[in-house]
Design an enzyme around this catalytic site. Structure first.
Site, PDB file in Angstrom:
ATOM      1  CG  HIS A   1       6.587  43.485 -25.390  1.00  0.00           C
ATOM      2  ND1 HIS A   1       5.447  44.607 -25.679  1.00  0.00           N
ATOM      3  CD2 HIS A   1       6.020  42.701 -24.210  1.00  0.00           C
ATOM      4  CE1 HIS A   1       4.842  44.840 -24.607  1.00  0.00           C
ATOM      5  NE2 HIS A   1       5.123  43.891 -24.011  1.00  0.00           N
TER       6      HIS A   1
ATOM      7  CG  HIS B   1       4.961  41.646 -19.658  1.00  0.00           C
ATOM      8  ND1 HIS B   1       4.431  42.549 -19.151  1.00  0.00           N
ATOM      9  CD2 HIS B   1       4.096  41.170 -20.960  1.00  0.00           C
ATOM     10  CE1 HIS B   1       4.328  43.945 -19.900  1.00  0.00           C
ATOM     11  NE2 HIS B   1       3.934  42.676 -21.032  1.00  0.00           N
TER      12      HIS B   1
ATOM     13  NE  ARG C   1       3.476  38.779 -15.595  1.00  0.00           N
ATOM     14  CZ  ARG C   1       2.722  40.142 -15.977  1.00  0.00           C
ATOM     15  NH1 ARG C   1       2.974  40.969 -15.944  1.00  0.00           N
ATOM     16  NH2 ARG C   1       1.645  39.211 -16.858  1.00  0.00           N
TER      17      ARG C   1
ATOM     18  CG  ASN D   1       3.537  44.853 -16.995  1.00  0.00           C
ATOM     19  OD1 ASN D   1       4.394  44.905 -17.184  1.00  0.00           O
ATOM     20  ND2 ASN D   1       2.478  45.246 -17.386  1.00  0.00           N
TER      21      ASN D   1
ATOM     22  CE  LYS E   1       4.321  49.238 -23.557  1.00  0.00           C
ATOM     23  NZ  LYS E   1       3.862  47.475 -22.933  1.00  0.00           N
TER      24      LYS E   1
ATOM     25  CG  HIS F   1      -0.877  48.579 -24.938  1.00  0.00           C
ATOM     26  ND1 HIS F   1       0.074  47.099 -24.112  1.00  0.00           N
ATOM     27  CD2 HIS F   1      -1.472  48.974 -25.041  1.00  0.00           C
ATOM     28  CE1 HIS F   1      -1.309  46.107 -24.367  1.00  0.00           C
ATOM     29  NE2 HIS F   1      -2.543  47.303 -24.809  1.00  0.00           N
TER      30      HIS F   1
ATOM     31  CG  HIS G   1       1.590  44.236 -27.635  1.00  0.00           C
ATOM     32  ND1 HIS G   1       0.699  45.414 -28.125  1.00  0.00           N
ATOM     33  CD2 HIS G   1       1.949  44.420 -26.392  1.00  0.00           C
ATOM     34  CE1 HIS G   1       1.128  46.513 -27.358  1.00  0.00           C
ATOM     35  NE2 HIS G   1       1.343  45.601 -25.772  1.00  0.00           N
TER      36      HIS G   1
ATOM     37  CG  ASP H   1       2.774  41.120 -24.689  1.00  0.00           C
ATOM     38  OD1 ASP H   1       3.281  41.401 -23.968  1.00  0.00           O
ATOM     39  OD2 ASP H   1       1.566  41.278 -24.980  1.00  0.00           O
TER      40      ASP H   1
ATOM     41  CG  HIS I   1      -1.724  36.351 -16.175  1.00  0.00           C
ATOM     42  ND1 HIS I   1      -1.239  37.913 -14.949  1.00  0.00           N
ATOM     43  CD2 HIS I   1      -1.339  37.077 -17.024  1.00  0.00           C
ATOM     44  CE1 HIS I   1      -1.512  38.626 -16.197  1.00  0.00           C
ATOM     45  NE2 HIS I   1      -1.829  38.538 -17.655  1.00  0.00           N
TER      46      HIS I   1
ATOM     47  CB  ALA J   1      -4.787  40.414 -20.575  1.00  0.00           C
TER      48      ALA J   1
HETATM   49  C1  NCD Z   1       0.548  42.369 -19.941  1.00  0.00           C
HETATM   50  C2  NCD Z   1       0.969  41.612 -18.638  1.00  0.00           C
HETATM   51  O1  NCD Z   1       0.020  40.761 -18.230  1.00  0.00           O
HETATM   52  O2  NCD Z   1       1.536  42.585 -17.871  1.00  0.00           O
HETATM   53  N1  NCD Z   1      -0.450  40.900 -21.214  1.00  0.00           N
HETATM   54  C3  NCD Z   1      -1.151  41.204 -21.949  1.00  0.00           C
HETATM   55  O3  NCD Z   1      -2.070  40.603 -22.094  1.00  0.00           O
HETATM   56  N2  NCD Z   1      -0.138  41.179 -23.258  1.00  0.00           N
HETATM   57  C4  NCD Z   1       0.362  43.579 -20.738  1.00  0.00           C
HETATM   58  C5  NCD Z   1       0.001  43.832 -22.127  1.00  0.00           C
HETATM   59  O4  NCD Z   1       1.235  44.162 -22.369  1.00  0.00           O
HETATM   60  O5  NCD Z   1      -1.004  44.348 -22.404  1.00  0.00           O
HETATM   61 ZN    ZN Z   2       3.071  43.292 -22.921  1.00  0.00          ZN
END
Ligand code: NCD
Ligand code: ZN
Length: 337
Positions: free
Chosen positions: A14, A16, A18, A42, A96, A135, A169, A241, A245, A257
């Site tokens: 899992h 991200h 980007r 996402n 997802k 999620h 998660h 996860d 950012h 988040a």
């Molecule tokens: C994730 C994100 O920033 O894409 N953020 C997070 O807090 N985990 C999205 C997600 O998995 O909820």
């Molecule tokens: Zn995530």
């Protein structure tokens, strides 16, 4: 000589990654040490077409080209036709599903998760053996969101007994109990939810770099997660996860988040499993369980860690982007060799 440990084909199920400049910065921080990762869809706009999926995969491969690394691609859930799913099934490892508006870039998610209205898509996924990653949060009180979602998981698990459902998660004792109850439920567990509770996020001075969705919960929740991870229970697998950012979006009024853990995940997992005398189970949690759950063979890639101090950088910077990792400026006990 310092103690060493070899991890065989570690997988992050899992992640991200980007896009654009951020992908160029964070991609190699995973591809260096992992054999493969399940890449979340996402983006803005979300990944919903074959064209978008394949071109995103190419951008990931380009960003990670110095390493042996396999991006395992996912689509963003919406109602898809059987023909579309049949055509794309060999390009994806799962789909997802986000409840609408529940987390970063989930505005196009599902407004009401109802087994009957989603039946055509879910039945086709079940027939083509495409796992559904979810999620699992409602929009209720933040500490209860995951618990409140349990009946939805349960309803889907019963309505589609052959559909593999991944509870993403998980953060609660309730989720740990539920995953064991149905043969077709599985779960990912992050690094940070094995370590922190809400106290670490908001018990003292607010820690924006530990703020994520789902929010870290109670001590008994963390302990339940830790127990199944350390025993490498076959229903659970590692999914970081890791969700980068830029610093200004975390250290701001209205903190995004996501916890960024990619560059420290393996070192901290080794430390954690060593501390509990469970190092023998780490390869199962980090790779073998995922291979069985998703029924695939990853690239062969051995990563050696050595028991040598590693000071986590304060920030990772490049390509005009930056991101602060968990444990920034702190000392870890293991390093990547
Ligand atoms: C994730 C994100 O920033 O894409 N953020 C997070 O807090 N985990 C999205 C997600 O998995 O909820
Ligand atoms: Zn995530």
């Amino acid at each position: 000589m310092s103690k060493e440990i070899v991890l065989n084909s570690p997988l992050d199920m899992h992640l991200h990654l980007r896009d654009g400049e951020m992908l160029k910065l964070v991609g190699p921080l995973t591809s260096k040490t992992f054999a493969g990762a399940l890449v979340m869809p996402n983006l803005v706009p979300p990944v919903t077409t074959k064209e978008a999926l394949l071109s995103y995969k190419n951008r990931i491969k380009e960003a990670c080209k110095d390493d042996d690394f396999e991006p395992l691609m996912t689509l963003f859930f919406q109602e898809y036709s059987r023909e579309f799913l049949e055509d794309i099934k060999d390009e994806i490892i799962g789909i997802k599903l986000y409840p609408a508006g529940i987390t970063t870039n989930s505005e196009n998610g599902v407004a009401a998760i109802d087994a009957e209205s989603l039946r055509p898509t879910l039945e086709a996924m079940s027939d083509f053996d495409i796992p559904l990653c979810i999620h699992g949060e409602t929009n209720g009180f933040v500490m209860d969101r995951e618990k409140e979602f349990m009946p939805v998981y349960e309803g889907l698990a019963k309505a589609f007994p052959k559909l593999k459902i991944i509870m993403e998660h998980i953060t609660t004792k309730d989720a740990v109990e539920l995953v064991e109850k149905y043969d077709n439920l599985f779960a990912t567990i992050t690094l940070h939810h094995l370590i922190i509770t809400l106290d670490d996020v908001a018990g003292g001075m607010l820690q924006p770099h530990l703020f994520c969705k789902p929010i870290a919960k109670r001590y008994e929740d963390r302990d339940a997660l830790l127990k199944v991870a350390l025993e490498a229970n076959p229903k659970v697998m590692f999914g970081s996860d890791s969700a980068p950012h830029p610093k200004h979006k975390k250290e701001s009024c209205g903190c995004a988040a996501g916890v960024f853990t990619s560059p420290i995940a393996l070192q901290v997992l080794v430390e954690l499993f060593e501390k509990h005398d469970k190092l023998d189970n780490l390869n199962a949690f980090l790779s073998l369980n995922a291979q069985k759950i998703y029924n695939f063979k990853p690239l062969t890639k051995d990563i050696t860690l050595v028991k040598k101090e590693f000071i986590v950088p304060n920030i990772y910077e490049g390509f005009g982007e930056n991101v602060v990792p968990m444990y920034n400026n702190q000392k870890l006990f293991w390093s990547i060799k």
